[in-house]
Design a protein around this motif. Structure first.
Motif, PDB file in Angstrom:
ATOM      1  N   ASP A   2      -9.594 -26.297  63.950  1.00 28.34           N
ATOM      2  CA  ASP A   2      -8.808 -25.292  63.233  1.00 28.34           C
ATOM      3  C   ASP A   2      -8.211 -25.921  61.972  1.00 28.34           C
ATOM      4  N   ASP A   3      -8.508 -25.337  60.809  1.00 30.29           N
ATOM      5  CA  ASP A   3      -7.984 -25.897  59.568  1.00 30.29           C
ATOM      6  C   ASP A   3      -6.583 -25.386  59.233  1.00 30.29           C
ATOM      7  N   LEU A  43       5.433 -20.178  67.763  1.00 32.09           N
ATOM      8  CA  LEU A  43       4.555 -21.109  67.062  1.00 32.09           C
ATOM      9  C   LEU A  43       4.519 -20.747  65.588  1.00 32.09           C
ATOM     10  N   TYR A  44       4.279 -21.753  64.775  1.00 35.24           N
ATOM     11  CA  TYR A  44       4.289 -21.602  63.321  1.00 35.24           C
ATOM     12  C   TYR A  44       2.972 -22.116  62.766  1.00 35.24           C
ATOM     13  N   ARG A  45       2.317 -21.331  61.937  1.00 35.21           N
ATOM     14  CA  ARG A  45       1.098 -21.789  61.270  1.00 35.21           C
ATOM     15  C   ARG A  45       1.479 -22.870  60.271  1.00 35.21           C
ATOM     16  N   ASP A  46       0.667 -23.882  60.192  1.00 34.47           N
ATOM     17  CA  ASP A  46       0.876 -24.973  59.244  1.00 34.47           C
ATOM     18  C   ASP A  46       1.034 -24.437  57.828  1.00 34.47           C
ATOM     19  N   SER A  47       0.188 -23.502  57.451  1.00 33.62           N
ATOM     20  CA  SER A  47       0.244 -22.931  56.096  1.00 33.62           C
ATOM     21  C   SER A  47       1.556 -22.194  55.842  1.00 33.62           C
ATOM     22  N   GLU A  48       2.119 -21.560  56.866  1.00 37.25           N
ATOM     23  CA  GLU A  48       3.384 -20.846  56.721  1.00 37.25           C
ATOM     24  C   GLU A  48       4.533 -21.828  56.517  1.00 37.25           C
ATOM     25  N   VAL A  49       4.513 -22.938  57.239  1.00 42.56           N
ATOM     26  CA  VAL A  49       5.560 -23.948  57.088  1.00 42.56           C
ATOM     27  C   VAL A  49       5.496 -24.537  55.675  1.00 42.56           C
ATOM     28  N   LYS A  50       4.296 -24.811  55.201  1.00 45.02           N
ATOM     29  CA  LYS A  50       4.127 -25.348  53.845  1.00 45.02           C
ATOM     30  C   LYS A  50       4.559 -24.333  52.795  1.00 45.02           C
ATOM     31  N   ARG A  51       4.238 -23.048  53.000  1.00 44.82           N
ATOM     32  CA  ARG A  51       4.657 -21.992  52.068  1.00 44.82           C
ATOM     33  C   ARG A  51       6.174 -21.933  51.985  1.00 44.82           C
TER      34      ARG A  51
END
Length: 64
Positions: A2-3, A43-51
């Motif tokens: 999963d990317d 749970l938090y998507r990696d992309s959401e945390v970075k955003r």
């Protein structure tokens, strides 16, 4: 593989060098990264945390 992996509340807390309770407070107050409740966990998507991180950086620098 999963990317855009999911992160637990504890992993997000580690990311920002804070406590899991702080991340839970951010979510409850609507000021943190958007999480998704799956079963009993948030749970938090990696992309959401970075955003969210980029958004906070921009707000701190006055660019938002």
């Amino acid at each position: 593989m999963d990317d855009d992996p999911w992160r637990t509340t504890e992993e997000v807390a580690d990311w920002f060098r804070t406590e899991a309770s702080t991340v839970r407070y951010w979510r409850h107050a609507g000021i943190g990264p958007r999480g998704v409740k799956i079963g009993r966990r948030v749970l938090y998507r990696d992309s959401e945390v970075k955003r969210w991180e980029r958004e906070r950086e921009a707000a701190e620098s006055g660019a938002a």
